[in-house]
Design a protein around this motif. Sequence first.
Motif, PDB file in Angstrom:
ATOM      1  N   GLY A 123      -1.700   4.367  -1.168  1.00 37.22           N
ATOM      2  CA  GLY A 123      -1.483   2.945  -0.595  1.00 37.22           C
ATOM      3  C   GLY A 123      -2.137   3.143   0.981  1.00 37.22           C
ATOM      4  N   SER A 124      -1.775   1.947   1.542  1.00 32.95           N
ATOM      5  CA  SER A 124      -2.261   1.865   2.794  1.00 32.95           C
ATOM      6  C   SER A 124      -1.024   2.037   3.739  1.00 32.95           C
ATOM      7  CB  SER A 124      -3.087   0.553   3.135  1.00 32.95           C
ATOM      8  OG  SER A 124      -4.255   0.619   2.345  1.00 32.95           O
ATOM      9  N   TYR A 125      -1.066   2.692   4.726  1.00 31.78           N
ATOM     10  CA  TYR A 125       0.139   3.290   5.568  1.00 31.78           C
ATOM     11  C   TYR A 125      -0.328   2.958   6.934  1.00 31.78           C
ATOM     12  CZ  TYR A 125       2.225   4.673   1.149  1.00 31.78           C
ATOM     13  OH  TYR A 125       2.464   4.481  -0.039  1.00 31.78           O
ATOM     14  N   GLU A 126       1.053   2.505   7.846  1.00 35.09           N
ATOM     15  CA  GLU A 126       0.682   2.514   9.393  1.00 35.09           C
ATOM     16  C   GLU A 126       1.906   3.024  10.055  1.00 35.09           C
ATOM     17  OE1 GLU A 126      -0.577  -0.672  12.964  1.00 35.09           O
ATOM     18  OE2 GLU A 126      -0.389  -1.385  10.817  1.00 35.09           O
ATOM     19  N   ILE A 127       1.828   3.907  10.753  1.00 34.57           N
ATOM     20  CA  ILE A 127       3.026   4.253  11.912  1.00 34.57           C
ATOM     21  C   ILE A 127       2.905   3.909  12.826  1.00 34.57           C
ATOM     22  CG2 ILE A 127       3.814   5.846  10.155  1.00 34.57           C
ATOM     23  CD1 ILE A 127       2.504   8.132  11.797  1.00 34.57           C
ATOM     24  N   ALA A 128       3.922   3.603  13.800  1.00 39.67           N
ATOM     25  CA  ALA A 128       3.791   3.244  15.546  1.00 39.67           C
ATOM     26  C   ALA A 128       4.540   4.439  15.962  1.00 39.67           C
ATOM     27  CB  ALA A 128       4.351   2.001  15.327  1.00 39.67           C
ATOM     28  N   ALA A 129       4.472   4.472  17.250  1.00 41.52           N
ATOM     29  CA  ALA A 129       5.179   5.475  18.248  1.00 41.52           C
ATOM     30  C   ALA A 129       6.904   5.242  17.813  1.00 41.52           C
ATOM     31  CB  ALA A 129       5.028   4.950  19.626  1.00 41.52           C
ATOM     32  N   GLY A 130       7.281   6.610  17.510  1.00 38.86           N
ATOM     33  CA  GLY A 130       8.812   6.547  17.397  1.00 38.86           C
ATOM     34  C   GLY A 130       8.917   7.192  15.795  1.00 38.86           C
ATOM     35  N   THR A 131       8.007   7.113  14.982  1.00 37.26           N
ATOM     36  CA  THR A 131       8.030   7.441  13.716  1.00 37.26           C
ATOM     37  C   THR A 131       8.227   9.118  13.514  1.00 37.26           C
ATOM     38  OG1 THR A 131       6.757   6.033  13.211  1.00 37.26           O
ATOM     39  CG2 THR A 131       7.019   7.484  11.388  1.00 37.26           C
ATOM     40  N   THR A 132       9.252   9.353  13.096  1.00 34.96           N
ATOM     41  CA  THR A 132       9.778  10.952  12.872  1.00 34.96           C
ATOM     42  C   THR A 132       8.907  11.345  11.354  1.00 34.96           C
ATOM     43  OG1 THR A 132      11.664  10.429  11.460  1.00 34.96           O
ATOM     44  CG2 THR A 132      11.870  10.535  13.851  1.00 34.96           C
ATOM     45  N   PRO A 133       8.966  12.699  11.486  1.00 33.23           N
ATOM     46  CA  PRO A 133       8.381  13.419   9.974  1.00 33.23           C
ATOM     47  C   PRO A 133       9.164  12.904   8.875  1.00 33.23           C
ATOM     48  CG  PRO A 133       8.369  15.036  11.695  1.00 33.23           C
ATOM     49  CD  PRO A 133       9.029  13.767  12.434  1.00 33.23           C
ATOM     50  N   ARG A 134      10.508  12.848   9.099  1.00 36.98           N
ATOM     51  CA  ARG A 134      11.241  12.285   7.757  1.00 36.98           C
ATOM     52  C   ARG A 134      10.812  10.794   7.594  1.00 36.98           C
ATOM     53  NH1 ARG A 134      15.942  14.475   6.418  1.00 36.98           N
ATOM     54  NH2 ARG A 134      16.363  15.561   8.415  1.00 36.98           N
ATOM     55  N   ARG A 135      10.977   9.864   8.437  1.00 32.65           N
ATOM     56  CA  ARG A 135      10.420   8.552   8.226  1.00 32.65           C
ATOM     57  C   ARG A 135       9.256   8.426   7.686  1.00 32.65           C
ATOM     58  NH1 ARG A 135      11.356   4.268   5.695  1.00 32.65           N
ATOM     59  NH2 ARG A 135      10.299   2.624   6.435  1.00 32.65           N
ATOM     60  N   LEU A 136       8.375   9.427   7.971  1.00 36.05           N
ATOM     61  CA  LEU A 136       6.948   8.900   7.481  1.00 36.05           C
ATOM     62  C   LEU A 136       6.893   9.503   5.929  1.00 36.05           C
ATOM     63  CD1 LEU A 136       3.643   9.157   7.733  1.00 36.05           C
ATOM     64  CD2 LEU A 136       3.786  11.564   8.563  1.00 36.05           C
ATOM     65  N   LEU A 137       7.638  10.396   5.667  1.00 36.47           N
ATOM     66  CA  LEU A 137       7.491  10.857   4.223  1.00 36.47           C
ATOM     67  C   LEU A 137       8.462   9.822   3.587  1.00 36.47           C
ATOM     68  CD1 LEU A 137       7.186  12.856   1.951  1.00 36.47           C
ATOM     69  CD2 LEU A 137       9.226  14.115   2.441  1.00 36.47           C
ATOM     70  N   GLU A 138       9.352   9.134   3.806  1.00 37.54           N
ATOM     71  CA  GLU A 138       9.966   8.108   3.336  1.00 37.54           C
ATOM     72  C   GLU A 138       9.014   6.930   3.002  1.00 37.54           C
ATOM     73  OE1 GLU A 138      13.289   7.126   5.929  1.00 37.54           O
ATOM     74  OE2 GLU A 138      14.559   8.624   5.241  1.00 37.54           O
ATOM     75  N   LYS A 139       8.363   6.611   4.131  1.00 44.95           N
ATOM     76  CA  LYS A 139       7.530   5.412   3.951  1.00 44.95           C
ATOM     77  C   LYS A 139       6.464   5.614   2.539  1.00 44.95           C
ATOM     78  CE  LYS A 139       5.371   3.396   7.340  1.00 44.95           C
ATOM     79  NZ  LYS A 139       5.905   2.173   7.242  1.00 44.95           N
ATOM     80  N   MET A 140       5.885   6.736   2.565  1.00 45.89           N
ATOM     81  CA  MET A 140       4.847   7.378   1.551  1.00 45.89           C
ATOM     82  C   MET A 140       5.706   7.414   0.120  1.00 45.89           C
ATOM     83  SD  MET A 140       2.209   9.854   3.330  1.00 45.89           S
ATOM     84  CE  MET A 140       3.575  11.052   3.725  1.00 45.89           C
ATOM     85  N   VAL A 141       6.848   7.984   0.207  1.00 51.11           N
ATOM     86  CA  VAL A 141       7.631   7.996  -1.199  1.00 51.11           C
ATOM     87  C   VAL A 141       8.107   6.593  -1.466  1.00 51.11           C
ATOM     88  CG1 VAL A 141       9.743   8.832  -2.181  1.00 51.11           C
ATOM     89  CG2 VAL A 141       8.370  10.290  -0.730  1.00 51.11           C
ATOM     90  N   GLN A 142       8.505   5.679  -0.653  1.00 54.77           N
ATOM     91  CA  GLN A 142       9.048   4.358  -1.003  1.00 54.77           C
ATOM     92  C   GLN A 142       7.720   3.355  -1.374  1.00 54.77           C
ATOM     93  OE1 GLN A 142      11.735   3.413   2.149  1.00 54.77           O
ATOM     94  NE2 GLN A 142      12.877   4.984   1.661  1.00 54.77           N
ATOM     95  N   GLY A 143       6.757   3.781  -0.999  1.00 57.19           N
ATOM     96  CA  GLY A 143       5.476   2.940  -0.930  1.00 57.19           C
ATOM     97  C   GLY A 143       5.514   1.788   0.070  1.00 57.19           C
ATOM     98  N   ASP A 144       6.212   2.169   1.153  1.00 61.51           N
ATOM     99  CA  ASP A 144       6.320   0.866   2.361  1.00 61.51           C
ATOM    100  C   ASP A 144       4.903   0.755   3.055  1.00 61.51           C
ATOM    101  OD1 ASP A 144       7.174  -0.504   4.299  1.00 61.51           O
ATOM    102  OD2 ASP A 144       8.328   0.893   5.458  1.00 61.51           O
ATOM    103  N   GLU A 145       4.028   0.095   2.226  1.00 61.17           N
ATOM    104  CA  GLU A 145       2.466   0.117   2.837  1.00 61.17           C
ATOM    105  C   GLU A 145       2.632  -0.790   3.894  1.00 61.17           C
ATOM    106  OE1 GLU A 145      -0.612  -0.201  -0.165  1.00 61.17           O
ATOM    107  OE2 GLU A 145       1.200  -0.133  -1.732  1.00 61.17           O
ATOM    108  N   THR A 146       1.494  -0.796   4.501  1.00 65.60           N
ATOM    109  CA  THR A 146       0.887  -2.153   5.544  1.00 65.60           C
ATOM    110  C   THR A 146       0.104  -2.848   4.557  1.00 65.60           C
ATOM    111  OG1 THR A 146       0.702  -0.223   7.306  1.00 65.60           O
ATOM    112  CG2 THR A 146      -0.371  -2.739   7.697  1.00 65.60           C
ATOM    113  N   LEU A 147       0.594  -4.026   4.696  1.00 63.67           N
ATOM    114  CA  LEU A 147      -0.139  -5.047   3.821  1.00 63.67           C
ATOM    115  C   LEU A 147      -1.015  -6.235   4.611  1.00 63.67           C
ATOM    116  CD1 LEU A 147       2.601  -5.620   1.219  1.00 63.67           C
ATOM    117  CD2 LEU A 147       0.587  -4.331   0.812  1.00 63.67           C
ATOM    118  N   GLU A 148      -1.853  -6.791   3.940  1.00 60.79           N
ATOM    119  CA  GLU A 148      -2.612  -7.669   4.750  1.00 60.79           C
ATOM    120  C   GLU A 148      -2.488  -9.027   3.696  1.00 60.79           C
ATOM    121  OE1 GLU A 148      -3.883  -7.613   7.699  1.00 60.79           O
ATOM    122  OE2 GLU A 148      -3.434  -5.575   7.722  1.00 60.79           O
ATOM    123  N   ARG A 149      -2.929 -10.202   4.339  1.00 59.28           N
ATOM    124  CA  ARG A 149      -2.727 -11.537   3.398  1.00 59.28           C
ATOM    125  C   ARG A 149      -4.051 -12.187   3.659  1.00 59.28           C
ATOM    126  NH1 ARG A 149       2.176 -10.035   5.201  1.00 59.28           N
ATOM    127  NH2 ARG A 149       3.970 -10.635   3.731  1.00 59.28           N
TER     128      ARG A 149
END
Length: 338
Positions: A89-115
């Motif tokens: 998928g497509s992912y985007e992280i901003a300042a403040g993202t921890t390694p734990r949160r980075l992995l959570e996003k990818m495992v949960q499929g918390d993608e950056t979506l466009e419309r």
Amino acid sequence: MASRSPGLRPALAPLAVMALLAASMAGAAWWWLERPLPLAATHAELSIEPGTAPRQVAQAWVDAGVQTSPELLYAWFRASGQARRIRAGSYEIAAGTTPRRLLEKMVQGDETLERVRVIEGWTLRQLRAALAAAPYLRPATADLSEAQLMEALGAAGQAAEGRFFPDTYVYSRGVSDLTVLRRAHAAMQRRLAEAWAQRAEATPLKSPDQALILASIVEKETGAPDDRGRVAGVFSNRLRIGMPLQTDPTVIYGLGAAFDGNLRRRDLLTDGPYNTYTRAGLPPTPIALPGMASLLAAVKPEATRALYFVARGDGSSAFSETLAEHNRAVNQYQRARH
């Protein structure tokens, strides 16, 4: 008092040191997992393709601007036990993202979506232009003809115009425009089937395709939503008695790029497949993308005896049963403005 054997101290020291090192390493690991990852810019973006190995994902994040060790990221992915659960998928992280949160996003499929929004009444040309301008959408169909496009969608031989349902489509960054078109095409197939299943018994329409064509005309002819049913009723009455539809939008569509914004009398008199002044019945294809309201109006038109309508100038229409009434309405609403 017995003295302590000097031989015991060397035997215990390595165990104590190992315990201290383990505790220190655990503390350092916890500290690193909860600390924001340093970024080269305000954001870091990454598109993960299906089948990408976890080690490659770690390196790709570093290449994308995450300023840490790729080996350390990969070690965390593995130690978590979730390395194989990372989703494409497509992912985007901003300042403040921890390694734990980075992995959570990818495992949960918390993608950056466009419309991308597809508007009722658009032509296929307008739809393709919107997709070409949509952010992060890969232009896989830009060089395809309409026939090639429909073949790629598994609908070879089907006219492309009007076959895509107007709606807002959400997509992952990096996917192709064919993905969005495939969803829009499938949506129109479903909505058309839903509408056709609700058709009135007395409809003059013979097939779902005819319903789609009429709905596209209703979409282009209707400025006020409340008029859709009656506009469809007028056209249904005309189809039923073999009277030409005489609708300007079909003529304009037939002119294509030659239309300069001014529909002339000679345009109405020049015969062609989309000229509903010179030919009775429906044109060969839809002329635009109809929404659900127009689809339903086409198959369940309002019961009316009207055979004519004219725009009032405020988006609504005046309906007439006879040509004499219609001419008076034209004089009132059209000619008075010139």
